[in-house]
Scaffold this active site. Structure first.
Site, PDB file in Angstrom:
ATOM      1  N   HIS A 236       0.799  -1.228   0.000  1.00  0.00           N
ATOM      2  CA  HIS A 236       0.000   0.000   0.000  1.00  0.00           C
ATOM      3  C   HIS A 236       0.837   1.286   0.000  1.00  0.00           C
ATOM      4  CE1 HIS A 236      -3.358  -2.603   1.231  1.00  0.00           C
ATOM      5  NE2 HIS A 236      -2.596  -3.066   2.202  1.00  0.00           N
TER       6      HIS A 236
HETATM    7  C1  BDR Z   1      -2.830   0.712   5.374  1.00  0.00           C
HETATM    8  O1  BDR Z   1      -3.009   0.202   6.696  1.00  0.00           O
HETATM    9  C2  BDR Z   1      -1.790  -0.298   7.187  1.00  0.00           C
HETATM   10  O2  BDR Z   1      -1.955  -1.631   7.580  1.00  0.00           O
HETATM   11  C3  BDR Z   1      -0.762  -0.147   6.106  1.00  0.00           C
HETATM   12  O3  BDR Z   1       0.479   0.294   6.635  1.00  0.00           O
HETATM   13  C4  BDR Z   1      -1.343   0.872   5.175  1.00  0.00           C
HETATM   14  O4  BDR Z   1      -0.957   2.183   5.524  1.00  0.00           O
HETATM   15  C5  BDR Z   1      -3.517  -0.213   4.394  1.00  0.00           C
HETATM   16  O5  BDR Z   1      -4.863  -0.356   4.689  1.00  0.00           O
END
Ligand code: BDR
Ligand code: CA
Length: 307
Positions: A236
Site C-alpha cells: 500500500h
Molecule cells: C494501510 O493500513 C496499514 O496496515 C498499512 O500500513 C497501510 O498504511 C492499508 O490499509
C-alpha cells in the site's frame, strides 16, 4: 528542484518500504518524518521509524506523534505487521527521536518553508489533522496532501472500511474538508501493487545493501492477502510516494470524497463519488490504475541506491 515533503507514517511493513523509497529518491526533499501509533503502538512505530531512517544514513529528524486517534481508542494491526510492526525483523537501533512532537514540527516546517510543502500520510491521519486544526492559517503553505487511505468498494479492516481511514476517521475528515489539493491511493489502487515471492526475489538480486535486504526481509514476513487471491501481499504505502516521483505510472480521477463518521458498521468508510452521482465538486484526485511492472522496477532501483 526536489519536492519538499513531510512523511507521516506508522511503520508498519509497507511504511518501511515507503520510507526507504522516499529517502532514496532525489525527486523528494524529506523535511521530517512524523510518526503515529497505527499498525502497532507508538512505542514500536517510533523506534521502527528511527531504525529505518538510521539504516538509510540520512540525517532526517523523526518526531513522535499521536498514540491514539482523536476520538475512541487505539487498535493495531498485528496479524499483518507483527506485534513489533516489522514482522519480527530486527534492525539496529536508531538515533533518539526529536524532542519536538509531530504536530509542532509539521506546523513549524510549514510556517518557515519558503515554498508550500507536500504532506504525505500513510498511517492514521491524526498528526496531520492536529497540525491543521491548531493553526489553520498555515493551510496555504500546504502544496497538497497525498494519502494512502480509503477504498471505493470494500474495506480491509471491516467490510466497509480501510485501516488508515477507520483508525481515525475524524482526522481524515479534517483533511478531506481542508480545501487543499488531495491525492488518494485507495485499496483498489494498492491491490495492483501485489508483491509476490518472485517480485521479492527480483529485488534481492539487485544488490547486497542493508536497506535493500531489509526491505526484502520485511516484505517476506507479510502474509499473502486472501482478499486478493492469496498469491501475494498488497504494497500500500509506497504507492503515494511513487505517485509523487513518477505520476505517469498512474491514472487518476477527480472525485468528491467523504468519510463515514457514524458509530455503526460503516464507520471509517470512504464514500468516493467516482461517477459524480451527488453533483458535489471533487475534493480529491483518486488514483485508479498503476503500471505495476514499472512500479516494482522503480522500487527495486531506488532500494538498491541505499546503503
Ligand atoms: C494501510 O493500513 C496499514 O496496515 C498499512 O500500513 C497501510 O498504511 C492499508 O490499509
Ligand atoms: Ca501505514
Amino acid at each position: 528542484m526536489p519536492t519538499p515533503v513531510i512523511l507521516d507514517c506508522d511503520p508498519g511493513t509497507d511504511d518501511a518500504l515507503a520510507l526507504f523509497l522516499a529517502l532514496a529518491s532525489p525527486e523528494l526533499d524529506v523535511r521530517a518524518i512524523t510518526v503515529a501509533g497505527g499498525n502497532t503502538g507508538l512505542e514500536h512505530t517510533l523506534s521502527n521509524a528511527l531504525a529505518l531512517t538510521a539504516l538509510t544514513r540520512r540525517p532526517i529528524q523523526v518526531h513522535p506523534g499521536a498514540d491514539r486517534p482523536l476520538l475512541g481508542s487505539f487498535t493495531s494491526e498485528p496479524h499483518i505487521h507483527g506485534s513489533d510492526g516489522l514482522g519480527g525483523v530486527v534492525l539496529p537501533q536508531g538515533r533518539p527521536p526529536a524532542a519536538e512532537i509531530a504536530a509542532d514540527a509539521i506546523r513549524r516546517i510549514l510556517r518557515t518553508a519558503p515554498a508550500p510543502v507536500t504532506l504525505v500520510g500513510i498511517g492514521p491521519a491524526t498528526n496531520l489533522a492536529l497540525a491543521l486544526m491548531t493553526e489553520p492559517a498555515l493551510l496555504p503553505k500546504i502544496a497538497q496532501i497525498v494519502l494512502m487511505t480509503g477504498a471505493w468498494a470494500e474495506g480491509n479492516v471491516t467490510p466497509a472500511a480501510e485501516f488508515n481511514a477507520w483508525s481515525d476517521p475524524e482526522a481524515l475528515a479534517v483533511l478531506l474538508t481542508s480545501g487543499r489539493p488531495l491525492v488518494l491511493a485507495t485499496l483498489e489502487l494498492t491491490a495492483q501493487a501485489l508483491v509476490t515471492p518472485a517480485r521479492i526475489a527480483a529485488w534481492r538480486a539487485l544488490g547486497s545493501g542493508r536497506c535493500l535486504q531489509a526491505a526484502c526481509d520485511i516484505q517476506a514476513t507479510v502474509p499473502h492477502s486472501i482478499r486478493l487471491g492469496g498469491s501475494g501481499a498488497p504494497l500500500h504505502d509506497p504507492c503515494p510516494i511513487a505517485w509523487l516521483i513518477r505520476p505517469a505510472l498512474f491514472t487518476a480521477r477527480p472525485c468528491a470524497v467523504t468519510v463515514d463518521l457514524g458509530p455503526g458498521p460503516s464507520r471509517g468508510r470512504t464514500v468516493i463519488d467516482r461517477w459524480n452521482r451527488t453533483g458535489a465538486p471533487p475534493n480529491a484526485k483518486v488514483l485508479e490504475t498503476l503500471d505495476t511492472d514499472a512500479f516494482f522496477n522503480l522500487l527495486g532501483e531506488r532500494f538498491a541506491r541505499l546503503p
